[in-house]
Write a protein that holds these residues in place. Sequence first.
Motif, PDB file in Angstrom:
ATOM      1  N   TYR A 207      35.431  38.052  37.577  1.00 26.70           N
ATOM      2  CA  TYR A 207      36.688  37.971  38.310  1.00 26.70           C
ATOM      3  C   TYR A 207      37.752  37.226  37.507  1.00 26.70           C
ATOM      4  CZ  TYR A 207      34.004  39.557  42.353  1.00 26.70           C
ATOM      5  OH  TYR A 207      33.217  40.295  43.208  1.00 26.70           O
ATOM      6  N   GLU A 208      37.350  36.180  36.784  1.00 25.90           N
ATOM      7  CA  GLU A 208      38.308  35.454  35.960  1.00 25.90           C
ATOM      8  C   GLU A 208      38.862  36.349  34.857  1.00 25.90           C
ATOM      9  OE1 GLU A 208      36.433  31.966  34.541  1.00 25.90           O
ATOM     10  OE2 GLU A 208      36.145  31.080  36.542  1.00 25.90           O
ATOM     11  N   ALA A 209      37.984  37.150  34.233  1.00 23.74           N
ATOM     12  CA  ALA A 209      38.448  38.065  33.191  1.00 23.74           C
ATOM     13  C   ALA A 209      39.373  39.123  33.766  1.00 23.74           C
ATOM     14  CB  ALA A 209      37.251  38.721  32.514  1.00 23.74           C
ATOM     15  N   ALA A 210      39.084  39.596  34.973  1.00 17.97           N
ATOM     16  CA  ALA A 210      39.953  40.590  35.596  1.00 17.97           C
ATOM     17  C   ALA A 210      41.325  40.007  35.910  1.00 17.97           C
ATOM     18  CB  ALA A 210      39.289  41.124  36.865  1.00 17.97           C
ATOM     19  N   ARG A 211      41.361  38.759  36.390  1.00 13.75           N
ATOM     20  CA  ARG A 211      42.654  38.126  36.669  1.00 13.75           C
ATOM     21  C   ARG A 211      43.454  37.906  35.398  1.00 13.75           C
ATOM     22  NH1 ARG A 211      39.607  35.268  40.674  1.00 13.75           N
ATOM     23  NH2 ARG A 211      39.145  33.621  39.160  1.00 13.75           N
ATOM     24  N   MET A 212      42.769  37.551  34.304  1.00 11.39           N
ATOM     25  CA  MET A 212      43.473  37.373  33.038  1.00 11.39           C
ATOM     26  C   MET A 212      44.043  38.694  32.524  1.00 11.39           C
ATOM     27  SD  MET A 212      40.965  34.665  31.094  1.00 11.39           S
ATOM     28  CE  MET A 212      42.003  34.716  29.620  1.00 11.39           C
TER      29      MET A 212
END
Length: 320
Positions: A207-212
Motif C-alpha cells: 500500500y505504501e508503494a501504491a501511494r508513492m
Amino acid sequence: MATAPLVEKPPAPVAEPPAAHPKKGILSYWRLYAAISPFYLLFLAFGLIPVGFSLYLSFHRWDGLGSMEYAGLSQYRYLLSDTDFWSSIGNTLIIWALATFPMIFLAMITAVMLNSAVRFKNVYRFAYFLPNVTSVVAVAIIFGSVFSTNFGLVNALLQAVGLDQIAWLNTPWGIKVAIATLMTWQWTGYNAIIFLAGLQTIPGELYEAARMDGAGPVQTFFRITLPLMRPVLLFVLVISTVTGLQSFSEPQVLLQSTANESTFSGGPDHAGRTMVLYFFQQTFDNNDFGYGAAVAWGIFLVVVIFSIVNWRLVQRRGED
C-alpha cells in the motif's frame, strides 16, 4: 643413532549396533486410541451411519412405522419429474442470489472499514459478529414484525417517503426479499471477520508503494486488495453457497404465520419453500421418509454442483 621401536596402535573398538527394539503392536497404543475414540464414535453414530441409512432409505418406501418396501430407482425418477422440487430449487437459487451478492459486498466494505479503524476495533468486531451467534428463530420473529404489512418498520419508512405499503410476507417476491434480507443481516458480520483476517495478511509495504506511485484508494482496492483477497473471497463464496442453499430456519419461522397448508409450505404460492423446507414437508408432513431421503440426496447433488461452479468461475477469473 638408535631409533625407538614402533608401537602399534591398538585397533579402535567396533561400535556394536543398537539392540533392535521389539515391534509394538497396535494394542500397545490403546490408551492413545481410547483418548481420540469419542470423536470418531460420535461421528460414526451421528454422521456416517445416518448418511448411509438415508441412502439405503432412498431406495425404499417407508412411513416411519411399518415395514419398508423396496422401490428401486422409482423415487429418483419421480424426483426428476417433480415440479414442486424444481420449484423449490428455483426459490432457493433466487433467495441465495438476493442474499449472497449483497452480503459479500457489504462484508468486504465492512472489513475494509474495520481494518482501517484505529480505536475500538474489538468492539466493532464483536458488534458485527453478534448477529451470527444470535438465535435464528428469535431474529426471524423480529424480522417478521419488521416486514409486517400494517405495522412493519419497512412499510412505515416507505410511507414516510410517500410510497405505498407492500405486503412483504404475502407476495412471492416480497417473501424472497424478506428472507434474503434476513440472511444478509445474519451472515454479513461473520464474513466480514473472515475478510478482515485476510486483509491483515496483506503486507503494508504494498500500500505504501501504491501511494508513492500516486494510486488512489479505489485503484489500490482493485489492483492490490481484491487480487490478493481472491482465495479468501473464494472460500467465502463457497461457504455462502453451501449455507445459502440449505436455508431452512429463516423461511420456516418467518412464514409460519402466513402458511395455509402446513408449517413447511413456504407461504403463499410456496414462494418461500426452499429445498430443505420441501424435504421437511415431504418427510414429516407427508410421512414419506423414503422419498424425503431421495430429496435429501437431490439437495446434496445441487449443492455440490453449484459449489463446483462457483469455485471454477472464481478460479478462471483469477487466472485471467
